[in-house]
Design a protein around this motif. Sequence first.
Motif, PDB file in Angstrom:
ATOM      1  N   MET A   1       0.894  -1.289  -0.187  1.00  0.00           N
ATOM      2  CA  MET A   1       0.109  -0.084  -0.071  1.00  0.00           C
ATOM      3  C   MET A   1       0.868   1.331  -0.090  1.00  0.00           C
ATOM      4  N   ILE A   2       0.450   2.287  -0.631  1.00  0.00           N
ATOM      5  CA  ILE A   2       1.266   3.459  -0.988  1.00  0.00           C
ATOM      6  C   ILE A   2       0.351   4.432  -0.446  1.00  0.00           C
ATOM      7  N   THR A   3       0.825   5.313   0.671  1.00  0.00           N
ATOM      8  CA  THR A   3      -0.116   6.354   1.451  1.00  0.00           C
ATOM      9  C   THR A   3       0.460   7.615   1.074  1.00  0.00           C
ATOM     10  N   LEU A   4      -0.295   8.526   0.505  1.00  0.00           N
ATOM     11  CA  LEU A   4      -0.113   9.912   0.210  1.00  0.00           C
ATOM     12  C   LEU A   4      -0.895  10.802   1.260  1.00  0.00           C
ATOM     13  N   ALA A   5      -0.193  11.819   1.880  1.00  0.00           N
ATOM     14  CA  ALA A   5      -0.771  12.653   2.720  1.00  0.00           C
ATOM     15  C   ALA A   5      -1.100  14.083   2.241  1.00  0.00           C
ATOM     16  N   LEU A   6      -2.301  14.456   2.289  1.00  0.00           N
ATOM     17  CA  LEU A   6      -2.661  15.652   1.684  1.00  0.00           C
ATOM     18  C   LEU A   6      -3.404  16.471   2.973  1.00  0.00           C
ATOM     19  N   ASP A  54       1.017  19.047   9.657  1.00  0.00           N
ATOM     20  CA  ASP A  54       1.646  17.623  10.002  1.00  0.00           C
ATOM     21  C   ASP A  54       1.958  16.647   9.078  1.00  0.00           C
ATOM     22  N   VAL A  55       1.832  17.386   7.514  1.00  0.00           N
ATOM     23  CA  VAL A  55       2.133  16.628   6.388  1.00  0.00           C
ATOM     24  C   VAL A  55       3.614  15.985   6.567  1.00  0.00           C
ATOM     25  N   PRO A  56       4.617  17.053   6.711  1.00  0.00           N
ATOM     26  CA  PRO A  56       6.060  16.434   6.580  1.00  0.00           C
ATOM     27  C   PRO A  56       6.144  15.647   8.122  1.00  0.00           C
ATOM     28  N   THR A  57       5.474  15.799   9.010  1.00  0.00           N
ATOM     29  CA  THR A  57       5.698  14.787  10.171  1.00  0.00           C
ATOM     30  C   THR A  57       5.166  13.398   9.649  1.00  0.00           C
ATOM     31  N   TYR A  58       3.971  13.240   9.203  1.00  0.00           N
ATOM     32  CA  TYR A  58       3.341  11.964   8.800  1.00  0.00           C
ATOM     33  C   TYR A  58       4.453  11.291   7.762  1.00  0.00           C
ATOM     34  N   VAL A  59       4.963  12.148   6.764  1.00  0.00           N
ATOM     35  CA  VAL A  59       5.817  11.347   6.000  1.00  0.00           C
ATOM     36  C   VAL A  59       7.410  11.126   6.467  1.00  0.00           C
ATOM     37  N   GLN A  60       7.671  12.212   7.294  1.00  0.00           N
ATOM     38  CA  GLN A  60       9.086  11.450   8.057  1.00  0.00           C
ATOM     39  C   GLN A  60       9.121  10.434   8.872  1.00  0.00           C
ATOM     40  N   TYR A  61       8.112  10.407   9.643  1.00  0.00           N
ATOM     41  CA  TYR A  61       7.841   9.138  10.514  1.00  0.00           C
ATOM     42  C   TYR A  61       7.152   7.751   9.983  1.00  0.00           C
ATOM     43  N   ALA A  64       3.119   8.279   6.383  1.00  0.00           N
ATOM     44  CA  ALA A  64       2.770   8.164   4.832  1.00  0.00           C
ATOM     45  C   ALA A  64       3.932   8.170   4.268  1.00  0.00           C
ATOM     46  N   ASP A  65       3.853   7.524   3.004  1.00  0.00           N
ATOM     47  CA  ASP A  65       5.081   7.316   1.892  1.00  0.00           C
ATOM     48  C   ASP A  65       5.415   8.579   1.441  1.00  0.00           C
ATOM     49  N   LEU A  66       4.553   9.221   0.881  1.00  0.00           N
ATOM     50  CA  LEU A  66       4.646  10.651   0.338  1.00  0.00           C
ATOM     51  C   LEU A  66       3.544  11.812   0.846  1.00  0.00           C
TER      52      LEU A  66
END
Length: 226
Positions: A1-6, A54-61, A64-66
């Motif tokens: 699964m690829i997760t994209l945070a928006l 929070d987008v960068p935090t979700y991706v950093q940790y 989310a993948d992107l």
Amino acid sequence: MITLALSKGRIFDETMPLLKAAGIEVLEDPEKSRKLILPTNHANVRVVLVRASDVPTYVQYGGADLGVTGLDTLIEHGGGVAAGVAATGLYQPLDLQIAKCRMSVAVRSGFDYETKVKQGARLKVATKYTTIARDFFATKGVHVDLVKLYGSMELAPLTGLADAIVDLVSTGNTLKANHLVEVERIMDISSRLVVNQAALKMKQADIRRIIDAFSAALPAYSSASK
């Protein structure tokens, strides 16, 4: 699964046509659904809705993948961006050229900002973007006291809380309506595609396919949006 945070709002709205051009369509309207995880037309791609900050935090940790996030948020999160990689280690492969605006200094009408700066006066500056403001004024050699605010920035100079504000400006109409004037442009802001570096290694083929699709869609999207 690829997760994209928006995040909802302008970035989400302007990302949708670009996603569609890249062959990815979100199957539910976030304004009509209470869901925070939205499916797409690809079984292995989903969108998660989070606060913009929070987008960068979700991706950093790895939540989310992107993700798609404004340069302002990226700088505030990681303290700077160089060679396509934020200080936090986030990979930044593409400037999507969406949600464009600028980061500027504004003061109340009648405040002699230029003279104050030349005289070396210590300024009180209200802003949500403390890293950007601190770096900007330090480069200019201007001494400032920063006041962290999260909204209604325009009130600060009008109430005497601050001499100036550092904030995002799009049309400038809000500044004019509140009798403020833009006195310095700090930087142009647009939204970036950011990628978790571990995910890029572990899911390289799938993530690279999405990055390449975004990259291929950018020229057509840019032309259509002009």
